[in-house]
Design a protein around this motif. Sequence first.
Motif, PDB file in Angstrom:
ATOM      1  N   UNK A  61       0.824  -1.209   0.000  1.00 47.99           N
ATOM      2  CA  UNK A  61       0.000   0.000   0.000  1.00 47.99           C
ATOM      3  C   UNK A  61       0.861   1.263   0.000  1.00 47.99           C
ATOM      4  N   UNK A  62       1.946   1.247   0.773  1.00 49.21           N
ATOM      5  CA  UNK A  62       2.836   2.414   0.819  1.00 49.21           C
ATOM      6  C   UNK A  62       3.496   2.642  -0.538  1.00 49.21           C
ATOM      7  N   UNK A  63       3.907   1.569  -1.199  1.00 49.77           N
ATOM      8  CA  UNK A  63       4.492   1.712  -2.540  1.00 49.77           C
ATOM      9  C   UNK A  63       3.485   2.323  -3.511  1.00 49.77           C
ATOM     10  N   UNK A  64       2.230   1.889  -3.428  1.00 50.56           N
ATOM     11  CA  UNK A  64       1.187   2.443  -4.301  1.00 50.56           C
ATOM     12  C   UNK A  64       0.943   3.920  -4.004  1.00 50.56           C
ATOM     13  N   UNK A  65       0.893   4.278  -2.733  1.00 50.23           N
ATOM     14  CA  UNK A  65       0.658   5.677  -2.359  1.00 50.23           C
ATOM     15  C   UNK A  65       1.821   6.562  -2.795  1.00 50.23           C
ATOM     16  N   UNK A  66       3.051   6.107  -2.558  1.00 51.82           N
ATOM     17  CA  UNK A  66       4.218   6.876  -3.003  1.00 51.82           C
ATOM     18  C   UNK A  66       4.228   7.004  -4.521  1.00 51.82           C
ATOM     19  N   UNK A  67       3.956   5.904  -5.213  1.00 47.69           N
ATOM     20  CA  UNK A  67       3.945   5.921  -6.665  1.00 47.69           C
ATOM     21  C   UNK A  67       2.915   6.874  -7.233  1.00 47.69           C
ATOM     22  N   UNK A  68       1.798   7.046  -6.534  1.00 50.30           N
ATOM     23  CA  UNK A  68       0.741   7.941  -7.002  1.00 50.30           C
ATOM     24  C   UNK A  68       1.194   9.396  -7.080  1.00 50.30           C
ATOM     25  N   UNK A  69       2.244   9.730  -6.317  1.00 51.66           N
ATOM     26  CA  UNK A  69       2.765  11.105  -6.345  1.00 51.66           C
ATOM     27  C   UNK A  69       4.157  11.159  -6.968  1.00 51.66           C
ATOM     28  N   UNK A  70       4.559  10.078  -7.643  1.00 53.41           N
ATOM     29  CA  UNK A  70       5.857  10.056  -8.317  1.00 53.41           C
ATOM     30  C   UNK A  70       7.039   9.927  -7.382  1.00 53.41           C
ATOM     31  N   UNK A  71       6.814   9.377  -6.195  1.00 50.67           N
ATOM     32  CA  UNK A  71       7.890   9.237  -5.214  1.00 50.67           C
ATOM     33  C   UNK A  71       8.264   7.766  -5.039  1.00 50.67           C
ATOM     34  N   UNK A  72       9.448   7.556  -4.494  1.00 50.62           N
ATOM     35  CA  UNK A  72       9.956   6.225  -4.172  1.00 50.62           C
ATOM     36  C   UNK A  72      10.344   6.213  -2.692  1.00 50.62           C
ATOM     37  N   UNK A  73      10.603   5.038  -2.139  1.00 46.55           N
ATOM     38  CA  UNK A  73      10.959   4.965  -0.715  1.00 46.55           C
ATOM     39  C   UNK A  73      12.120   5.875  -0.305  1.00 46.55           C
ATOM     40  N   UNK A  74      13.100   6.066  -1.195  1.00 46.56           N
ATOM     41  CA  UNK A  74      14.244   6.926  -0.825  1.00 46.56           C
ATOM     42  C   UNK A  74      13.880   8.404  -0.737  1.00 46.56           C
ATOM     43  N   UNK A  75      12.673   8.775  -1.167  1.00 52.44           N
ATOM     44  CA  UNK A  75      12.211  10.160  -1.040  1.00 52.44           C
ATOM     45  C   UNK A  75      11.537  10.431   0.306  1.00 52.44           C
ATOM     46  N   UNK A  76      11.323   9.383   1.097  1.00 46.72           N
ATOM     47  CA  UNK A  76      10.686   9.549   2.405  1.00 46.72           C
ATOM     48  C   UNK A  76      11.638  10.284   3.340  1.00 46.72           C
ATOM     49  N   UNK A  77      11.107  11.282   4.045  1.00 48.71           N
ATOM     50  CA  UNK A  77      11.928  12.078   4.962  1.00 48.71           C
ATOM     51  C   UNK A  77      11.491  11.928   6.418  1.00 48.71           C
ATOM     52  N   UNK A  78      10.369  11.245   6.645  1.00 52.10           N
ATOM     53  CA  UNK A  78       9.887  11.025   8.017  1.00 52.10           C
ATOM     54  C   UNK A  78       8.977   9.814   8.011  1.00 52.10           C
ATOM     55  N   UNK A  79       9.165   8.914   8.968  1.00 49.02           N
ATOM     56  CA  UNK A  79       8.279   7.761   9.096  1.00 49.02           C
ATOM     57  C   UNK A  79       7.932   7.525  10.556  1.00 49.02           C
ATOM     58  N   UNK A  80       6.710   7.069  10.756  1.00 51.08           N
ATOM     59  CA  UNK A  80       6.264   6.629  12.075  1.00 51.08           C
ATOM     60  C   UNK A  80       5.608   5.264  11.877  1.00 51.08           C
ATOM     61  N   UNK A  81       6.070   4.302  12.652  1.00 48.70           N
ATOM     62  CA  UNK A  81       5.572   2.930  12.576  1.00 48.70           C
ATOM     63  C   UNK A  81       4.838   2.635  13.876  1.00 48.70           C
ATOM     64  N   UNK A  82       3.610   2.174  13.748  1.00 47.81           N
ATOM     65  CA  UNK A  82       2.790   1.805  14.909  1.00 47.81           C
ATOM     66  C   UNK A  82       2.587   0.290  14.873  1.00 47.81           C
ATOM     67  N   UNK A  83       2.901  -0.374  15.976  1.00 51.29           N
ATOM     68  CA  UNK A  83       2.723  -1.822  16.081  1.00 51.29           C
ATOM     69  C   UNK A  83       1.959  -2.112  17.369  1.00 51.29           C
ATOM     70  N   UNK A  84       0.925  -2.935  17.262  1.00 53.47           N
ATOM     71  CA  UNK A  84       0.147  -3.298  18.446  1.00 53.47           C
ATOM     72  C   UNK A  84       0.931  -4.346  19.233  1.00 53.47           C
ATOM     73  N   UNK A  85       1.753  -3.866  20.149  1.00 55.20           N
ATOM     74  CA  UNK A  85       2.551  -4.740  21.015  1.00 55.20           C
ATOM     75  C   UNK A  85       3.346  -3.884  21.990  1.00 55.20           C
ATOM     76  N   UNK A  86       3.637  -4.475  23.146  1.00 53.58           N
ATOM     77  CA  UNK A  86       4.581  -3.835  24.058  1.00 53.58           C
ATOM     78  C   UNK A  86       5.818  -4.715  24.235  1.00 53.58           C
ATOM     79  N   UNK A  87       5.968  -5.715  23.360  1.00 54.48           N
ATOM     80  CA  UNK A  87       7.077  -6.656  23.409  1.00 54.48           C
ATOM     81  C   UNK A  87       8.206  -6.153  22.506  1.00 54.48           C
ATOM     82  N   UNK A  88       9.359  -5.904  23.078  1.00 54.49           N
ATOM     83  CA  UNK A  88      10.483  -5.359  22.318  1.00 54.49           C
ATOM     84  C   UNK A  88      10.904  -6.293  21.182  1.00 54.49           C
TER      85      UNK A  88
END
Length: 136
Positions: A61-88
């Motif tokens: 989904x992220x690749x599709x969203x980035x592609x929709x604006x002509x961007x690739x993963x290396x153009x990302x300048x900020x990311x936040x990852x949310x995971x349902x867990x408290x286990x390191x």
Amino acid sequence: MASEITRLNPAELHPTPGYSHVTVVEAGRTAHLAGQCPLDPAGTLVGRGDLDAQIDQVVANALAALGAVGARPEHVVRSVIYVVSDDVEVLGAAWHRLTSSAIGPAFTTASTLLGVARLGFGGQLVEVDLTAALPD
């Protein structure tokens, strides 16, 4: 003119497992993607109870969203990852799967990984929020 992206790790800060403490964008336009969820094109949750399957859908989904604006993963300048867990270990496994995926370069930038109690869809285990500096 393309946006110039500089990633920095000041010597006064701790070493990182691949992300940068600071990302600077010199010029240009940015795209702020909504949190990418593990939903298929019909809006159905993929991989109920399976974090790896959900991460794989989020990557697609992220690749599709980035592609929709002509961007690739290396153009990302900020990311936040949310995971349902408290286990390191679960959080670390999610980080490793994402950084080893097709959007792995997105996480060399300023990144945050959070363990959370719940996300927006029942059974959802992961969500990724990205901001990209758009190429010309």
